[in-house]
Design a protein around this motif. Structure first.
Motif, PDB file in Angstrom:
ATOM      1  N   VAL A   1      31.967  36.815  52.615  1.00  0.00           N
ATOM      2  CA  VAL A   1      33.025  36.552  53.446  1.00  0.00           C
ATOM      3  C   VAL A   1      32.555  35.309  53.911  1.00  0.00           C
ATOM      4  O   VAL A   1      31.817  35.441  55.062  1.00  0.00           O
ATOM      5  CB  VAL A   1      33.695  37.667  54.267  1.00  0.00           C
ATOM      6  N   THR A   2      33.242  34.048  53.904  1.00  0.00           N
ATOM      7  CA  THR A   2      32.861  32.838  54.546  1.00  0.00           C
ATOM      8  C   THR A   2      34.431  32.647  55.195  1.00  0.00           C
ATOM      9  O   THR A   2      35.108  31.705  54.827  1.00  0.00           O
ATOM     10  CB  THR A   2      32.541  31.641  53.688  1.00  0.00           C
ATOM     11  N   TRP A   3      34.557  33.538  56.443  1.00  0.00           N
ATOM     12  CA  TRP A   3      35.832  33.392  57.184  1.00  0.00           C
ATOM     13  C   TRP A   3      37.069  34.349  56.286  1.00  0.00           C
ATOM     14  O   TRP A   3      37.419  35.161  57.155  1.00  0.00           O
ATOM     15  CB  TRP A   3      36.406  32.255  57.335  1.00  0.00           C
ATOM     16  N   GLY A   4      37.433  33.850  55.182  1.00  0.00           N
ATOM     17  CA  GLY A   4      37.957  34.933  54.383  1.00  0.00           C
ATOM     18  C   GLY A   4      39.504  34.900  54.812  1.00  0.00           C
ATOM     19  O   GLY A   4      40.346  35.712  54.265  1.00  0.00           O
ATOM     20  N   ALA A   5      40.168  33.707  55.414  1.00  0.00           N
ATOM     21  CA  ALA A   5      41.502  33.729  55.908  1.00  0.00           C
ATOM     22  C   ALA A   5      42.400  33.426  54.607  1.00  0.00           C
ATOM     23  O   ALA A   5      43.663  33.550  54.882  1.00  0.00           O
ATOM     24  CB  ALA A   5      41.763  32.900  57.175  1.00  0.00           C
ATOM     25  N   MET A   6      41.942  33.034  53.627  1.00  0.00           N
ATOM     26  CA  MET A   6      42.746  32.618  52.408  1.00  0.00           C
ATOM     27  C   MET A   6      42.960  33.911  51.702  1.00  0.00           C
ATOM     28  O   MET A   6      42.538  34.125  50.671  1.00  0.00           O
ATOM     29  CB  MET A   6      42.136  31.544  51.380  1.00  0.00           C
ATOM     30  N   SER A   7      43.611  34.800  52.453  1.00  0.00           N
ATOM     31  CA  SER A   7      43.936  36.268  51.910  1.00  0.00           C
ATOM     32  C   SER A   7      45.355  36.695  52.513  1.00  0.00           C
ATOM     33  O   SER A   7      45.958  35.954  53.077  1.00  0.00           O
ATOM     34  CB  SER A   7      42.950  37.225  52.519  1.00  0.00           C
TER      35      SER A   7
END
Length: 346
Positions: free
Chosen positions: A104-110
């Motif tokens: 997870v490299t921040w992961g907000a494209m979810s």
């Protein structure tokens, strides 16, 4: 069977994929489930991660991307008291659930993230060990602000905080780079009282925006003009590299007046992360802002500038694409057809 959701993953070799087997977050008692509405694509950091060029450690491939997310609460935990369904947040936090097979490299494209009601946690005496430190980047924003426009809010916050940290009032400033970060930074530099702004880039359309949108006094296209001849003998109080090249930091230091600051704002690659400080101009300062400082705390002030009309987020992105069009996004950014792209997760 646990529910799953979509995410965008960098998988190595400069490639990304839409993955659909990411465990959907289950909010705890003090957490709210956030439906991600949009996420800005960062032309610097996201591209460096995808290409394996980040100069700071990130999770190995495949890793889930996204640090510019905007989302709305759709469900609240049993002990949440200060958040409600419909509240909108910048930088909701990815939550790792059992069965996650990705870094997870921040992961907000979810599709979904979470926010913690840390105020309720403090009121209830919850141990600090239960607080998610990533929540420090999360800020509630007005729910009537367009979620696509807000996909550039973090970019604008970073530029506003950087401009303030470079203390521009009354200063002559040279800026390398007229991408979205450069344009926004120059806009804020002018707002904060810069005396003059000179901008260097190689794309005529962006240089035109530097003048019309961001108030640059002078623009130089280094691809068609002799930059060194035009700048010969001139000195500045601030020189800001928003491209991300150590060579520009070195060059910029030699265009400074005594006590001037060369600002490192562009994200450096891991192949370009060493600077011979003995070659910097004497009696000048190097200020590192590759990773901005104060960009979250400035949110409310920046929202006021947006509401006042001084800042129009639409000026700083040119394309909106669905998550499934991520390959097109990469091409648009790589070829500079797009100023900035916002991903639509609705």
């Amino acid at each position: 069977m646990a529910k799953t959701m979509r995410s965008i993953a960098a998988v190595g070799g400069g490639k990304v994929e839409i993955v659909r087997d990411v465990p959907m977050p289950e909010p705890g008692p003090y957490e709210s489930l956030v439906k991600v509405r949009s996420c800005g694509f960062c032309s610097g950091t996201d591209f460096h991660i995808i290409r394996g060029e980040m100069a700071v450690p990130v999770d190995p491939f495949p890793t889930l991307l996204g640090h510019e997310g905007i989302g709305d609460i759709v469900e609240t935990g049993s002990k949440v008291r200060h958040h409600r369904v419909g509240d909108r947040f910048m930088n909701p936090v990815f939550k790792k659930m059992p069965g996650l097979q990705y870094g997870v490299t921040w992961g907000a494209m979810s599709d979904y993230c979470i926010v913690q009601d840390q105020q309720a946690m403090r009121e209830d005496g919850v141990s600090e060990s239960e607080f998610n430190p990533s929540q420090n980047a999360c800020r509630q924003i007005p729910s009537d602000l367009d979620p696509i426009d807000m996909g550039v809010l973090l970019t604008l916050n970073e530029c506003f905080s950087a401009a303030r940290n470079f203390t521009p009032e009354g200063k002559d400033i040279l800026v390398y780079g007229a991408g979205p970060m450069g344009l926004a930074t120059m806009k804020y530099l002018r707002h904060l009282g810069a005396a003059t702004i000179t901008c260097v880039d190689c794309v005529d359309e962006r240089l035109a925006l530097a003048k019309s949108l961001s108030g640059a006094d002078e623009v130089i296209n280094f691809a068609t003009q002799d930059k060194d001849a035009l700048l010969e003998g001139r000195l500045f109080d601030r020189v800001i590299d928003i491209v991300g090249l150590s060579s520009l930091l070195m060059e910029g230091s030699h265009r400074l007046r005594p006590y001037g600051i060369v600002g490192s704002m562009g994200v450096l690659r891991n192949t370009d992360a060493v600077l011979d400080v003995t070659r910097l101009k004497n009696n000048t300062l190097l200020q590192m802002l590759n990773f901005p400082y104060g960009q979250y705390d400035i949110t409310a002030e920046n929202v006021d500038l947006i509401r006042s009309g001084f800042i129009d987020p639409k000026d700083f992105y040119t394309h909106v694409r669905k998550a499934e069009q991520i390959d097109e996004v990469l091409e648009l950014v790589r070829t500079k057809q797009a100023l900035k792209v916002v991903l639509d997760f609705d």
